[in-house]
Enzyme design. Sequence first.
Site, PDB file in Angstrom:
ATOM      1  N   SER A  58      12.605 -24.815  30.774  1.00 23.65           N
ATOM      2  CA  SER A  58      12.730 -23.531  30.082  1.00 23.65           C
ATOM      3  C   SER A  58      13.958 -23.574  29.188  1.00 23.65           C
ATOM      4  O   SER A  58      15.086 -23.713  29.674  1.00 23.65           O
ATOM      5  CB  SER A  58      12.878 -22.400  31.099  1.00 23.65           C
ATOM      6  OG  SER A  58      13.378 -21.255  30.435  1.00 23.65           O
ATOM      7  N   HIS A  60       8.714 -24.483  28.154  1.00 26.88           N
ATOM      8  CA  HIS A  60       8.582 -23.061  28.474  1.00 26.88           C
ATOM      9  C   HIS A  60       9.515 -22.261  27.568  1.00 26.88           C
ATOM     10  O   HIS A  60      10.726 -22.525  27.512  1.00 26.88           O
ATOM     11  CB  HIS A  60       8.930 -22.851  29.944  1.00 26.88           C
ATOM     12  CG  HIS A  60       8.701 -21.466  30.443  1.00 26.88           C
ATOM     13  ND1 HIS A  60       7.454 -20.978  30.789  1.00 26.88           N
ATOM     14  CD2 HIS A  60       9.563 -20.438  30.650  1.00 26.88           C
ATOM     15  CE1 HIS A  60       7.563 -19.725  31.198  1.00 26.88           C
ATOM     16  NE2 HIS A  60       8.839 -19.356  31.120  1.00 26.88           N
ATOM     17  N   ASP A 115      10.846 -18.521  26.584  1.00 28.68           N
ATOM     18  CA  ASP A 115      10.982 -17.155  27.089  1.00 28.68           C
ATOM     19  C   ASP A 115      11.263 -16.181  25.952  1.00 28.68           C
ATOM     20  O   ASP A 115      12.322 -16.213  25.338  1.00 28.68           O
ATOM     21  CB  ASP A 115      12.130 -17.091  28.102  1.00 28.68           C
ATOM     22  CG  ASP A 115      11.749 -17.735  29.419  1.00 28.68           C
ATOM     23  OD1 ASP A 115      10.693 -17.369  29.960  1.00 28.68           O
ATOM     24  OD2 ASP A 115      12.497 -18.599  29.896  1.00 28.68           O
ATOM     25  N   MET A 131      11.871 -12.435  24.859  1.00 27.29           N
ATOM     26  CA  MET A 131      12.332 -11.153  25.445  1.00 27.29           C
ATOM     27  C   MET A 131      12.699 -10.186  24.332  1.00 27.29           C
ATOM     28  O   MET A 131      13.323 -10.580  23.340  1.00 27.29           O
ATOM     29  CB  MET A 131      13.566 -11.384  26.313  1.00 27.29           C
ATOM     30  CG  MET A 131      13.377 -12.441  27.383  1.00 27.29           C
ATOM     31  SD  MET A 131      14.804 -12.506  28.484  1.00 27.29           S
ATOM     32  CE  MET A 131      14.416 -13.958  29.454  1.00 27.29           C
ATOM     33  N   HIS A 141       6.102 -17.437  27.196  1.00 25.46           N
ATOM     34  CA  HIS A 141       6.091 -16.395  28.229  1.00 25.46           C
ATOM     35  C   HIS A 141       6.598 -15.115  27.568  1.00 25.46           C
ATOM     36  O   HIS A 141       7.796 -14.998  27.284  1.00 25.46           O
ATOM     37  CB  HIS A 141       7.005 -16.872  29.376  1.00 25.46           C
ATOM     38  CG  HIS A 141       7.290 -15.858  30.430  1.00 25.46           C
ATOM     39  ND1 HIS A 141       8.315 -16.011  31.352  1.00 25.46           N
ATOM     40  CD2 HIS A 141       6.696 -14.679  30.736  1.00 25.46           C
ATOM     41  CE1 HIS A 141       8.333 -14.977  32.167  1.00 25.46           C
ATOM     42  NE2 HIS A 141       7.375 -14.149  31.809  1.00 25.46           N
ATOM     43  N   MET A 201       7.803 -11.620  27.455  1.00 26.08           N
ATOM     44  CA  MET A 201       8.372 -10.502  28.220  1.00 26.08           C
ATOM     45  C   MET A 201       8.672  -9.399  27.210  1.00 26.08           C
ATOM     46  O   MET A 201       9.825  -9.093  26.912  1.00 26.08           O
ATOM     47  CB  MET A 201       9.640 -10.974  28.947  1.00 26.08           C
ATOM     48  CG  MET A 201       9.327 -11.886  30.127  1.00 26.08           C
ATOM     49  SD  MET A 201      10.751 -12.872  30.643  1.00 26.08           S
ATOM     50  CE  MET A 201      10.586 -14.247  29.516  1.00 26.08           C
ATOM     51  N   MET A 231       6.299 -14.771  38.958  1.00 26.13           N
ATOM     52  CA  MET A 231       7.755 -14.660  38.761  1.00 26.13           C
ATOM     53  C   MET A 231       8.426 -14.673  40.136  1.00 26.13           C
ATOM     54  O   MET A 231       8.115 -13.842  40.995  1.00 26.13           O
ATOM     55  CB  MET A 231       8.127 -13.354  38.054  1.00 26.13           C
ATOM     56  CG  MET A 231       7.790 -13.287  36.580  1.00 26.13           C
ATOM     57  SD  MET A 231       8.375 -14.663  35.561  1.00 26.13           S
ATOM     58  CE  MET A 231      10.154 -14.600  35.834  1.00 26.13           C
ATOM     59  N   GLY A 289      14.233 -11.755  32.886  1.00 33.25           N
ATOM     60  CA  GLY A 289      15.291 -11.302  31.988  1.00 33.25           C
ATOM     61  C   GLY A 289      16.425 -12.295  31.823  1.00 33.25           C
ATOM     62  O   GLY A 289      17.033 -12.363  30.766  1.00 33.25           O
ATOM     63  N   PHE A 290      16.680 -13.061  32.869  1.00 34.21           N
ATOM     64  CA  PHE A 290      17.842 -13.953  32.824  1.00 34.21           C
ATOM     65  C   PHE A 290      17.556 -15.257  33.564  1.00 34.21           C
ATOM     66  O   PHE A 290      16.799 -15.264  34.535  1.00 34.21           O
ATOM     67  CB  PHE A 290      19.058 -13.268  33.476  1.00 34.21           C
ATOM     68  CG  PHE A 290      19.389 -11.965  32.807  1.00 34.21           C
ATOM     69  CD1 PHE A 290      20.155 -11.936  31.646  1.00 34.21           C
ATOM     70  CD2 PHE A 290      18.879 -10.769  33.313  1.00 34.21           C
ATOM     71  CE1 PHE A 290      20.424 -10.730  31.011  1.00 34.21           C
ATOM     72  CE2 PHE A 290      19.145  -9.555  32.685  1.00 34.21           C
ATOM     73  CZ  PHE A 290      19.923  -9.533  31.527  1.00 34.21           C
ATOM     74  N   GLY A 291      18.207 -16.314  33.108  1.00 42.01           N
ATOM     75  CA  GLY A 291      18.141 -17.584  33.817  1.00 42.01           C
ATOM     76  C   GLY A 291      19.163 -17.597  34.944  1.00 42.01           C
ATOM     77  O   GLY A 291      20.024 -16.716  35.037  1.00 42.01           O
ATOM     78  N   GLY A 292      19.068 -18.598  35.785  1.00 44.80           N
ATOM     79  CA  GLY A 292      20.083 -18.836  36.804  1.00 44.80           C
ATOM     80  C   GLY A 292      20.127 -17.827  37.936  1.00 44.80           C
ATOM     81  O   GLY A 292      21.142 -17.733  38.631  1.00 44.80           O
ATOM     82  N   ASP A 301       8.111 -19.384  38.145  1.00 42.49           N
ATOM     83  CA  ASP A 301       9.219 -19.253  37.190  1.00 42.49           C
ATOM     84  C   ASP A 301      10.348 -18.433  37.806  1.00 42.49           C
ATOM     85  O   ASP A 301      10.165 -17.255  38.135  1.00 42.49           O
ATOM     86  CB  ASP A 301       8.665 -18.555  35.934  1.00 42.49           C
ATOM     87  CG  ASP A 301       9.677 -18.438  34.805  1.00 42.49           C
ATOM     88  OD1 ASP A 301      10.777 -19.001  34.915  1.00 42.49           O
ATOM     89  OD2 ASP A 301       9.338 -17.779  33.802  1.00 42.49           O
ATOM     90  N   GLY A 330      14.903 -23.678  34.206  1.00 41.49           N
ATOM     91  CA  GLY A 330      15.868 -23.547  33.117  1.00 41.49           C
ATOM     92  C   GLY A 330      17.217 -24.077  33.527  1.00 41.49           C
ATOM     93  O   GLY A 330      17.651 -25.156  33.101  1.00 41.49           O
TER      94      GLY A 330
HETATM   95  C1  DX5 Z   1      13.502 -15.515  33.398  1.00 37.25           C
HETATM   96  C2  DX5 Z   1      12.682 -16.524  32.629  1.00 37.25           C
HETATM   97  C3  DX5 Z   1      12.723 -17.899  33.147  1.00 37.25           C
HETATM   98  C4  DX5 Z   1      14.080 -18.522  33.213  1.00 37.25           C
HETATM   99  C5  DX5 Z   1      14.142 -19.248  34.519  1.00 37.25           C
HETATM  100  O1  DX5 Z   1      13.185 -14.256  32.976  1.00 37.25           O
HETATM  101  O2  DX5 Z   1      11.322 -16.130  32.581  1.00 37.25           O
HETATM  102  O3  DX5 Z   1      11.819 -18.753  32.471  1.00 37.25           O
HETATM  103  O4  DX5 Z   1      14.366 -19.446  32.189  1.00 37.25           O
HETATM  104  O5  DX5 Z   1      15.404 -19.699  34.656  1.00 37.25           O
HETATM  105  P1  DX5 Z   1      15.942 -20.428  35.954  1.00 37.25           P
HETATM  106  O6  DX5 Z   1      15.112 -21.677  36.113  1.00 37.25           O
HETATM  107  O7  DX5 Z   1      17.339 -20.700  35.545  1.00 37.25           O
HETATM  108  O8  DX5 Z   1      15.815 -19.472  37.094  1.00 37.25           O
HETATM  109 ZN    ZN Z   2       9.828 -17.638  31.789  1.00 36.33          ZN
END
Ligand code: DX5
Ligand code: ZN
Length: 222
Positions: free
Chosen positions: A7, A32, A34, A36, A65, A67, A136, A141-144, A174, A196
């Site tokens: 991602s 992937h 994202d 948003m 994806h 969102m 999900m 909304g956010f990575g990590g 994801d 990601g």
């Molecule tokens: C979150 C995204 C994910 C995100 C996952 O809203 O849809 O695709 O990149 O990130 P990680 O792998 O860091 O949880």
């Molecule tokens: Zn995603």
Amino acid sequence: MVELLPSILSADFAHLADQVAAAERGGGTAIHVDVMDGHFVPNITLGPPLVKSLRKATSLPLDCHLMIENPNDYIAAFADAGANWVSVHYEACTHLHRSLELIAHHGMKPGVVLNPASRVDLILDILPMVHHVLIMSVNPGFGGQEFIPFSLQKIRRLAELRQELGLAFRIEVDGGVAHDTVAQVVQAGAELLVAGNAVFGAGHPEQDARALLASAREAAGE
Ligand code: DX5
Ligand code: ZN
């Protein structure tokens, strides 16, 4: 067959082509993306112009994806930009059936996404229409973010349904997929693994993708 979908949300956007190439060398088989809008989720990322640039940078499928609210208004633009797979949220679509038809009509593979609080059974009737279902395992909304453990039950339920109904959609997961969670995710039945932070977060996408995929394959017995 387990696949890794890096991602780009956690990538260095100033060096995106290099980052994607590194993740591909590490074994990523689709990218992937994202999208948003700051309405459906509390963050803003990217749209069709970036997908168009990415299209020139890689030949891997681009898994977009969405969102966003009103996704139907943007399906044509993503198709023109070169997206291959497009998934829309159950929670964002008043007329989900129409949205999935629209994606397929534009020559892309339709997918449906479920937020953590949405039950798998909600999408029972449209399962024959989709190429993939994205579970999900964090709130989008956010990575990590941290993996939400009850996502595993949802993946298992979806795998059961697929078998009962004799369907062939792919099961994607994801959010929070990393070394400490990937084995459980794969054993529950997910096969398209979005990651990601675990791929890009430490700045070594090639080696980190390779190591994550190796753990996933081992857990899958591949
Ligand atoms: C979150 C995204 C994910 C995100 C996952 O809203 O849809 O695709 O990149 O990130 P990680 O792998 O860091 O949880
Ligand atoms: Zn995603």
